[in-house]
Scaffold this motif. Structure first.
Motif, PDB file in Angstrom:
ATOM      1  N   ALA A   1     -12.044  32.388 -19.519  1.00  0.00           N
ATOM      2  CA  ALA A   1     -12.089  32.392 -18.345  1.00  0.00           C
ATOM      3  C   ALA A   1     -10.744  32.968 -17.684  1.00  0.00           C
ATOM      4  CB  ALA A   1     -12.329  30.812 -17.635  1.00  0.00           C
TER       5      ALA A   1
ATOM      6  N   PRO B   1     -10.628  31.221 -12.168  1.00  0.00           N
ATOM      7  CA  PRO B   1     -11.748  31.993 -11.425  1.00  0.00           C
ATOM      8  C   PRO B   1     -12.299  30.875 -10.485  1.00  0.00           C
ATOM      9  CG  PRO B   1     -11.755  32.500 -13.637  1.00  0.00           C
ATOM     10  CD  PRO B   1     -10.688  31.465 -13.819  1.00  0.00           C
ATOM     11  N   ARG B   2     -12.759  31.423  -9.380  1.00  0.00           N
ATOM     12  CA  ARG B   2     -13.360  30.158  -8.299  1.00  0.00           C
ATOM     13  C   ARG B   2     -14.293  29.355  -8.933  1.00  0.00           C
ATOM     14  NH1 ARG B   2     -13.959  31.241  -2.716  1.00  0.00           N
ATOM     15  NH2 ARG B   2     -15.927  30.248  -1.947  1.00  0.00           N
ATOM     16  N   ARG B   3     -15.074  30.019  -9.930  1.00  0.00           N
ATOM     17  CA  ARG B   3     -16.267  29.084 -10.475  1.00  0.00           C
ATOM     18  C   ARG B   3     -15.890  27.650 -10.868  1.00  0.00           C
ATOM     19  NH1 ARG B   3     -19.035  29.261 -16.278  1.00  0.00           N
ATOM     20  NH2 ARG B   3     -21.170  28.252 -15.698  1.00  0.00           N
ATOM     21  N   HIS B   4     -14.362  27.563 -11.473  1.00  0.00           N
ATOM     22  CA  HIS B   4     -13.886  26.423 -12.056  1.00  0.00           C
ATOM     23  C   HIS B   4     -13.290  25.841 -11.060  1.00  0.00           C
ATOM     24  CE1 HIS B   4     -15.412  27.983 -15.786  1.00  0.00           C
ATOM     25  NE2 HIS B   4     -14.731  29.182 -15.469  1.00  0.00           N
TER      26      HIS B   4
ATOM     27  N   GLY C   1     -16.067  26.849  -5.969  1.00  0.00           N
ATOM     28  CA  GLY C   1     -17.200  27.465  -6.694  1.00  0.00           C
ATOM     29  C   GLY C   1     -18.057  26.200  -7.254  1.00  0.00           C
ATOM     30  N   ALA C   2     -18.468  26.687  -8.608  1.00  0.00           N
ATOM     31  CA  ALA C   2     -19.508  25.658  -9.208  1.00  0.00           C
ATOM     32  C   ALA C   2     -18.606  24.320  -9.758  1.00  0.00           C
ATOM     33  CB  ALA C   2     -20.407  26.172 -10.635  1.00  0.00           C
ATOM     34  N   ASP C   3     -17.298  24.223  -9.695  1.00  0.00           N
ATOM     35  CA  ASP C   3     -16.649  23.005 -10.088  1.00  0.00           C
ATOM     36  C   ASP C   3     -16.901  22.647 -11.558  1.00  0.00           C
ATOM     37  OD1 ASP C   3     -14.244  21.433  -9.348  1.00  0.00           O
ATOM     38  OD2 ASP C   3     -15.462  19.895  -8.385  1.00  0.00           O
TER      39      ASP C   3
END
Length: 187
Positions: free
Chosen positions: A46, A54-57, A61-63
């Motif tokens: 990542a 990344p925003r996902r993490h 984001g999805a955290d």
């Protein structure tokens, strides 16, 4: 002669002060020194070491925890532990994830995966498991340091253990460590 002897004593005293500077003074975010001085490698697909998470993490984001890969884990490792902390938090080091008694054969964790065999402690969001980066809006990007520890025994801490408890249990039982640092900021 007396002058050179005094210079030698002064140099020895200075060296003892310098070598004593590794003491963490009881700070929660201090890392126990590996007893064998070995390093293991922690990487993620990542983001690279020092890169942007990344925003996902993150909380935006999805955290979910990032995917991780471990290499150079010592052969006689009894268990693994991990600690993810933000040393740039406004009120002192903030813990985002802590886990211990991870299966010593673990070499990869998928994004969002609970570490096999592990107990996850309460992070500073007051819940167990992973809580992604979530710095205050407008702050410069914070650094998030993920440290993985190879230990010579299972730690068997209570599920509600705090980071200080984990670090205390690791003291004198750490075979190797590795870190992965990411950055994240919010506008």
């Amino acid at each position: 002669m007396r002058r050179s002897w005094m210079a030698a004593v002064a140099a020895a005293a200075a060296m003892s002060v310098v070598t004593g500077c590794g003491d963490d003074g009881g700070r929660q975010g201090a890392t126990p020194s590996p007893t064998a001085g070995r390093r293991l490698t922690v990487t993620s697909t990542a983001y690279g070491d020092g890169g942007t998470i990344p925003r996902r993490h993150t909380c935006d984001g999805a955290d979910v925890s990032p995917p991780l890969a471990l290499t150079a884990v010592p052969p006689h490792t009894a268990s693994l532990a991990l600690l993810l902390q933000d040393p740039d938090a406004p009120h002192g080091t903030f813990t985002h994830w802590l886990a211990w008694d991870i299966d010593p054969h673990t070499r990869q964790l998928a994004a969002g995966e609970h570490p096999q065999g592990a107990t996850e402690g309460r992070n500073d969001f007051k819940r167990p498991g992973y809580g992604g980066p979530c710095p205050p809006r407008g702050d410069r990007p914070h650094h998030y340091v993920l440290t993985v520890y190879a230990t010579d025994r299972r730690l068997s801490l209570a599920a509600g253990a705090a980071p200080a408890d984990l670090l205390r249990a690791l003291s004198g039982h750490t075979l190797a460590t590795g870190t992965l640092t990411g950055r994240y900021g919010r506008r």
